[in-house]
Every structure is written in structure tokens, then in C-alpha cells.
Motif scaffolding. Sequence first.
Motif, PDB file in Angstrom:
ATOM      1  N   ALA B 199      -0.826  -0.018   3.657  1.00  0.00           N
ATOM      2  CA  ALA B 199      -2.179   0.405   3.268  1.00  0.00           C
ATOM      3  C   ALA B 199      -3.228  -0.065   4.272  1.00  0.00           C
ATOM      4  O   ALA B 199      -4.181   0.662   4.570  1.00  0.00           O
ATOM      5  CB  ALA B 199      -2.505  -0.120   1.880  1.00  0.00           C
ATOM      6  N   ASP B 200      -3.045  -1.267   4.825  1.00  0.00           N
ATOM      7  CA  ASP B 200      -4.031  -1.776   5.772  1.00  0.00           C
ATOM      8  C   ASP B 200      -3.921  -1.125   7.144  1.00  0.00           C
ATOM      9  O   ASP B 200      -4.785  -1.314   7.992  1.00  0.00           O
ATOM     10  CB  ASP B 200      -3.925  -3.296   5.900  1.00  0.00           C
ATOM     11  CG  ASP B 200      -4.440  -4.013   4.659  1.00  0.00           C
ATOM     12  OD1 ASP B 200      -5.152  -3.364   3.856  1.00  0.00           O
ATOM     13  OD2 ASP B 200      -4.121  -5.202   4.480  1.00  0.00           O
ATOM     14  N   ARG B 201      -2.859  -0.396   7.385  1.00  0.00           N
ATOM     15  CA  ARG B 201      -2.728   0.352   8.643  1.00  0.00           C
ATOM     16  C   ARG B 201      -3.188   1.805   8.486  1.00  0.00           C
ATOM     17  O   ARG B 201      -3.314   2.526   9.479  1.00  0.00           O
ATOM     18  CB  ARG B 201      -1.268   0.344   9.123  1.00  0.00           C
ATOM     19  CG  ARG B 201      -0.886  -0.826  10.024  1.00  0.00           C
ATOM     20  CD  ARG B 201      -0.548  -2.105   9.276  1.00  0.00           C
ATOM     21  NE  ARG B 201      -0.082  -3.162  10.158  1.00  0.00           N
ATOM     22  CZ  ARG B 201       1.219  -3.494  10.297  1.00  0.00           C
ATOM     23  NH1 ARG B 201       2.137  -2.888   9.595  1.00  0.00           N
ATOM     24  NH2 ARG B 201       1.575  -4.454  11.137  1.00  0.00           N
ATOM     25  N   LEU B 207      -6.183   7.896   7.325  1.00  0.00           N
ATOM     26  CA  LEU B 207      -5.644   8.109   5.985  1.00  0.00           C
ATOM     27  C   LEU B 207      -6.242   7.112   5.000  1.00  0.00           C
ATOM     28  O   LEU B 207      -6.653   6.015   5.364  1.00  0.00           O
ATOM     29  CB  LEU B 207      -4.116   7.977   5.988  1.00  0.00           C
ATOM     30  CG  LEU B 207      -3.361   8.954   6.892  1.00  0.00           C
ATOM     31  CD1 LEU B 207      -1.868   8.660   6.861  1.00  0.00           C
ATOM     32  CD2 LEU B 207      -3.631  10.398   6.479  1.00  0.00           C
ATOM     33  N   GLU B 208      -6.232   7.539   3.744  1.00  0.00           N
ATOM     34  CA  GLU B 208      -6.734   6.708   2.657  1.00  0.00           C
ATOM     35  C   GLU B 208      -5.792   5.514   2.449  1.00  0.00           C
ATOM     36  O   GLU B 208      -4.576   5.645   2.582  1.00  0.00           O
ATOM     37  CB  GLU B 208      -6.745   7.593   1.399  1.00  0.00           C
ATOM     38  CG  GLU B 208      -7.376   7.006   0.180  1.00  0.00           C
ATOM     39  CD  GLU B 208      -7.193   7.935  -1.034  1.00  0.00           C
ATOM     40  OE1 GLU B 208      -7.481   7.473  -2.140  1.00  0.00           O
ATOM     41  OE2 GLU B 208      -6.756   9.091  -0.862  1.00  0.00           O
ATOM     42  N   ARG B 232       1.041  19.745  -0.185  1.00  0.00           N
ATOM     43  CA  ARG B 232       1.522  21.124  -0.317  1.00  0.00           C
ATOM     44  C   ARG B 232       0.389  22.129  -0.110  1.00  0.00           C
ATOM     45  O   ARG B 232       0.600  23.214   0.433  1.00  0.00           O
ATOM     46  CB  ARG B 232       2.133  21.323  -1.705  1.00  0.00           C
ATOM     47  CG  ARG B 232       3.068  22.529  -1.790  1.00  0.00           C
ATOM     48  CD  ARG B 232       3.565  22.827  -3.205  1.00  0.00           C
ATOM     49  NE  ARG B 232       4.150  21.721  -3.926  1.00  0.00           N
ATOM     50  CZ  ARG B 232       5.345  21.179  -3.672  1.00  0.00           C
ATOM     51  NH1 ARG B 232       6.077  21.640  -2.700  1.00  0.00           N
ATOM     52  NH2 ARG B 232       5.796  20.153  -4.385  1.00  0.00           N
ATOM     53  N   SER B 233      -0.811  21.734  -0.509  1.00  0.00           N
ATOM     54  CA  SER B 233      -1.923  22.679  -0.406  1.00  0.00           C
ATOM     55  C   SER B 233      -2.666  22.549   0.926  1.00  0.00           C
ATOM     56  O   SER B 233      -3.776  23.055   1.063  1.00  0.00           O
ATOM     57  CB  SER B 233      -2.874  22.472  -1.581  1.00  0.00           C
ATOM     58  OG  SER B 233      -3.370  21.155  -1.544  1.00  0.00           O
ATOM     59  N   GLY B 234      -2.055  21.884   1.905  1.00  0.00           N
ATOM     60  CA  GLY B 234      -2.649  21.842   3.233  1.00  0.00           C
ATOM     61  C   GLY B 234      -3.547  20.648   3.486  1.00  0.00           C
ATOM     62  O   GLY B 234      -4.216  20.577   4.521  1.00  0.00           O
ATOM     63  N   GLY B 235      -3.544  19.700   2.555  1.00  0.00           N
ATOM     64  CA  GLY B 235      -4.422  18.536   2.696  1.00  0.00           C
ATOM     65  C   GLY B 235      -3.889  17.441   3.605  1.00  0.00           C
ATOM     66  O   GLY B 235      -4.551  16.413   3.767  1.00  0.00           O
ATOM     67  N   GLY B 236      -2.714  17.646   4.151  1.00  0.00           N
ATOM     68  CA  GLY B 236      -2.176  16.687   5.112  1.00  0.00           C
ATOM     69  C   GLY B 236      -1.409  15.553   4.464  1.00  0.00           C
ATOM     70  O   GLY B 236      -1.197  15.526   3.245  1.00  0.00           O
ATOM     71  N   PRO B 237      -0.992  14.605   5.296  1.00  0.00           N
ATOM     72  CA  PRO B 237      -0.099  13.550   4.830  1.00  0.00           C
ATOM     73  C   PRO B 237      -0.816  12.473   4.012  1.00  0.00           C
ATOM     74  O   PRO B 237      -2.038  12.403   3.997  1.00  0.00           O
ATOM     75  CB  PRO B 237       0.431  12.944   6.129  1.00  0.00           C
ATOM     76  CG  PRO B 237      -0.660  13.169   7.118  1.00  0.00           C
ATOM     77  CD  PRO B 237      -1.291  14.481   6.732  1.00  0.00           C
ATOM     78  N   ALA B 238      -0.005  11.673   3.336  1.00  0.00           N
ATOM     79  CA  ALA B 238      -0.512  10.488   2.642  1.00  0.00           C
ATOM     80  C   ALA B 238       0.409   9.318   2.963  1.00  0.00           C
ATOM     81  O   ALA B 238       1.571   9.512   3.327  1.00  0.00           O
ATOM     82  CB  ALA B 238      -0.561  10.723   1.137  1.00  0.00           C
ATOM     83  N   LEU B 239      -0.156   8.131   2.858  1.00  0.00           N
ATOM     84  CA  LEU B 239       0.610   6.903   3.062  1.00  0.00           C
ATOM     85  C   LEU B 239       0.396   6.038   1.816  1.00  0.00           C
ATOM     86  O   LEU B 239      -0.708   5.565   1.568  1.00  0.00           O
ATOM     87  CB  LEU B 239       0.118   6.184   4.323  1.00  0.00           C
ATOM     88  CG  LEU B 239       0.738   4.835   4.675  1.00  0.00           C
ATOM     89  CD1 LEU B 239       2.253   4.936   4.829  1.00  0.00           C
ATOM     90  CD2 LEU B 239       0.128   4.313   5.993  1.00  0.00           C
TER      91      LEU B 239
END
Lengths: 323, 333
Positions: B199-201, B207-208, B232-239
Motif C-alpha cells: 500500500a505504501d508503494r 494507484l490508491e 473490467r470497466s476500463g478503470g485500470g489496475p488496483a493494488l
Amino acid sequence: MAELTYRAAVARGIAQEMERDPSVVLIGEDVAAAGGVFKTTSGLLEQFGPVRVRDTPISEEAIVGGIMGAAMNGLRPIGELMFSDFLATCWDIVVNQIAKTRYMTNGQVSLPLVIRTANGGGTRFGGQHSQSAENWAMAIPGLKVVAPSTPRDVVGLLAASVRDPDPVIFFEHKNLFATKEDVPDGEIVDRLGEAAFRTMGDDVTIVALAAMVPVAIEAAGLLAAQGVSAEVIDLRSLVPLDTAAFLGSVAKTGRLVTVEENPRLCGWGAEIASIAAEECIWDLDGPIVRVTTPHIPLPAAAELEDLAIPDAQQVVRAVLAMA
Amino acid sequence: MAEPATVDIDPSTRLALYRSMVRARYFEQRAYDLFMEGIVKGTTHLGLGQEAVAAGFAEAMNPTDMTFCTYRGHNHTLLRGAPMTPLMGELAGRDVGICGGKGGSMHLTDVSKGAMGSYAIVGAHLPIAAGAAWAAQVRQSGQVSVCFFGDGATNIGAFHEAVNFAAVWKLPVVFVCENNLYMEYTPISAVIPVPHPAADRAASYGLESIIIDGNDADVVYDMATRTIERARSGGGPALVEALTYRHKGHSRADPGKYRPDEEVAAWMARDPIVLYRERLTAAGFDPTLLDEIEQAGLAEIDATTMEIRNAPPPPPETMMTQLWADGGSQWRN
């Protein structure tokens, strides 16, 4: 029929496959907008658009890992590594992931991908941009290893590599980029694992690869002037390996020389020599001789680099010393 | 830490989450027992205690979505729908193994279920998961990649290459760090200069920063649904960083003695399956229904164990198959 450089043949080969198959895509550092640092991918962005031809960050693990994942999910990707030396920065993904995954999953995963990379010396770039890395790849079960020596073969072998259902490391030789020849129009598709006889001869078999093929052909010319008839075999791929070509040739000539640009130890010529020793030693009239670069990194200075990489005179001396 | 689940999770999904965690728990406990008995060989990296992460994400995925996991991948592969006997058969090196005995515990794969492989070199599969997501983007297939990895992987170059690559290309991939506080034997806190390894990276890649309770199946499911559907809706990756804890050591060779007793006790008290059963019961679920899920899980693993005990090893001729797509391993003519 049109005259084509080896450099332009790369773009022609990729374009031929991208036109035929919409699942073929190309990524790498500077391959799109810049057309490649060696101009081997010039015009592809304009022809095929930014979805299929895309610049990446300087992240070799992302490039080769990315094409692996893409190959698992319905694409036939081509990834460019600017220099084959950079294989070392992503070797884990090449060796531990790409090469092994089909076997370890018992065939659940197919990886129809091509890693293209500029290989070899003669360009005064020094030790980290000049290596011949084909031996690294040859040593790993699960990788096919291709290294063309002519513009025509670049097109035909690149097509074969893209269509191959297994991972292929495609070594483009930097010192051959400017060479040219007349290449037939229309689609060219070769088969991997078929060597080419560049000269026919009765006295000695000379086996070579990539930039060592023109060296061997030049040597054959010099030997002919001295009454020695040399048969030059261009392997074209190390995996699969056309052993029938050189075993059959040695049965006729009785002598075998390999010419390799890679450093001495564990070079592909040692495997050729081993196969010949096991399977046709009674056809041989004398020891097998390997001509290689010495076991050193390639130096940058022109005089030293030229001294290190085998040339025609060195091949001629090796052949004449056998007699 | 994210708040408890913000969406209503329907009762059938909650029962499915409970069933998933129970099945995974039985599988891992039996894998341990069969190892001690000498039937499972090599090594195992058990996911005991980390079931909620696997269950929550698997439940939130579509059948065509793709899971990429690590050598601690039994839970993830099982919960995407891979059948239990071929999985345990692979651990035991039997012919019925899902990889024919060629992969082993660290390489469980069931492509037919979207379980795209278990990768045993730390961090290596993050770029691969991103690449599969790239193909989904190019083909407009609507698939999402979900990639699980441990806290230790965040110090590997491939982590940073992959997250950057995915962020800059807006790829449909969800990276899930299962932060179980120890990379192998060393606490992750001893080898990172920030409190949270993933999360800290996140900010470095635009990214959030997302931290969740990885032992709360509802919270995991909720975050999984949100991040997967956004991708899926094009919002990009998450971590996503999911805080959790393994009940055993890193691998079979490790009794986990380096962990303070009070820390172990505190996390054992937060066993995700015990917590979830209490929550479901408090929410009015019939305890007999939960008992039945447990009984069915036990019956399933017992049946699997019986089949494995009687299963033959792979036939010798399979050793030379499936190096190449033609089914063989020829390298010369």
C-alpha cells in the motif's frame, strides 16, 4: 524480387505476419514511434496502429513476462529486447517461466511467442552490448533458438517463428543489419530445423551460424583457390537442430570444422562436435576443430574486437592445419 | 484499514464464501497430514489461515477471469474450481495429478478454470498476469487478471516493473498482496522502510493505497468486487494489501518458531473461518446449514484421500512428453 537489407527484412517479416494474423502484436523499447533503435521496426506503427505496435518502459521483465501472459491469453506476441545482453536482466522469466511452463503444466499452457533481440559483436560496443547469447538459450529445454544469416532467411525464419506454437528466441545479428540481397516478392515461410548448404564441397564440412556464415563462405572461396573444396552449412536454428545435414556432409567430406562467434566454453560447436564424435566418428579422417571467439568478453577497440571474432583467414588456417 | 463491507452481500454468496474457506482449510490440513505420512513429497507452502483472501477474490471473479498465484497457491487454485483429487494427486506425484505429476505443489494449474498457474520464483508472475490482462485489453474480452503474491515480493524488481507497466497501460489486473507479516523467516518490517509493503508503494504508480482485513471474508469479497469490476470497466489496475497470517511456517521445513507466542495467539483468535461462522450465526444463518457445509467438506477430502492412496504414479513414458506443443520433446532430427 527486390533488394532488401537484413534490417528491412525484419520489418517485412513482421508485417507479413501481422497482415495475415490479427493476433500478432509487437512490443518493446522504442519499437513503435522510433521504429526501433536499429530501425528494424520502421513503419510498423504507421501500418498497424498503436494497439498492435506499442512502446514499453525500459522493463525487460515486464516485456518478456508481458508477452508470456499475452501468449497464454490468445495473442501471438513478439517482444523485442534491444540487445541480447539484456536477456540477462529477465533471464528468470525466460528460463523459469517461459521455457518450463508447458512442461510443468503437462501441456495446459501453450506459449506461441517470439523474443527478437539484436545479438553479436563487430560493432565496437564493448562487452555489455556485443555478446553472442545463443548458447545461453540453447542450453534451456523448452526454448527454440533461431539465428538467420541473410535477409531472405530473416523473413522466412521470422514467419516460421511467429507461426510456431512454442517460444522462440530470434537472434538478429547486429553486424548483418546493413547486408543486402535480392529477396523474392510475396510470402516467404521457412521451417525451423532445416539447415542450408551455402557452398557444396567434398573436402571439409564447415558449420556456421548467423554472422559466421559469410565468414565461412569467404573462407570457402579462399580455400577453393588452394584446391580445397569446402561445404558450408548454415544451421539457421540451434533448436531444433538439423543434425542430418552435418552428419550427412561429414560422411562425404570426412572433416568437420565449426565456426562460432560465442566464447569458447560450452559453445554450440561443442554440441555439434559431440554429436559427430558419437555418431559418425568412423567417417572422420581427423580431429574435429572448433573456431571460436576466445573465452573472454568482447573488447571495444576495433583492432582487439576484430582479433577476437573469427575471420575467414582463421577458418582457412584451421582447415589447412587439418590436412 | 478499510471499513467493514459496505455493500450487502447476499446470503447465498456468504454461504459460498464459508463453503470455500472450509474446503480450503480441509485441503491444507490434509496436505499437511499426508506430508507427515510420506504420501505428499517435496515441499508444501500451506495457506492455512489465509483462506479468506482466496475465497473472497475467487467468489468475485467471472469464470473467464484469470488467477495467477504463487507457490502458496493451493487455496487459490482449488477455489477457482479445480477439482480436489487432481490437486492432491499433484502434491502426491500421482498420475491423476492436475499436471500429470510434472508440476508438484508449487505449480498447481487448471487453465480450464482460469487458474493460470502457480509460480515459484518470487514476483515473477506479476508481469505475466499483467501480460494476460494486456491480451484481454487488446482482444476486448472483458477478462480481468487477479495476481496474488506475498509481502516479500514487493522488494523484487519484477513487482515494480509489472505494477508500473500495468498502471501506465491501464491494464485490467488486480494485484493482491497477501501480507502475512513474514517474507520467509524474517519479518517484512525488518526489510522495508515503510509500514506497508504494497500500500505504501502504490502512490509511486499513481494507484490508491488500499489496506484491508484479509481475515474478513466479507471485506475481501467487497474489495475484490469493487477492484475487479473497476478494472473490467476500463478503470485500470488496483493494488490491494490484505493483512493476514499463516497458521504454519513458511514451508514444510519451517516450524515458524521465530514468531512471538502472543502474536501467534492473537492471530489464531482471528481465524477467518471461526470469525465468519460466528458472524453468519449472529446474522441468523441456521447453524445446521453451516454444520452440513463442514461435513460435506470433510467427506470430500476423505474421498480425495482415498483416491490418492490408491492412485498409481505417472507412467515413465510421460517424462518425455509436453515439452513442445506437438506433445513431444524432440530437439533434433
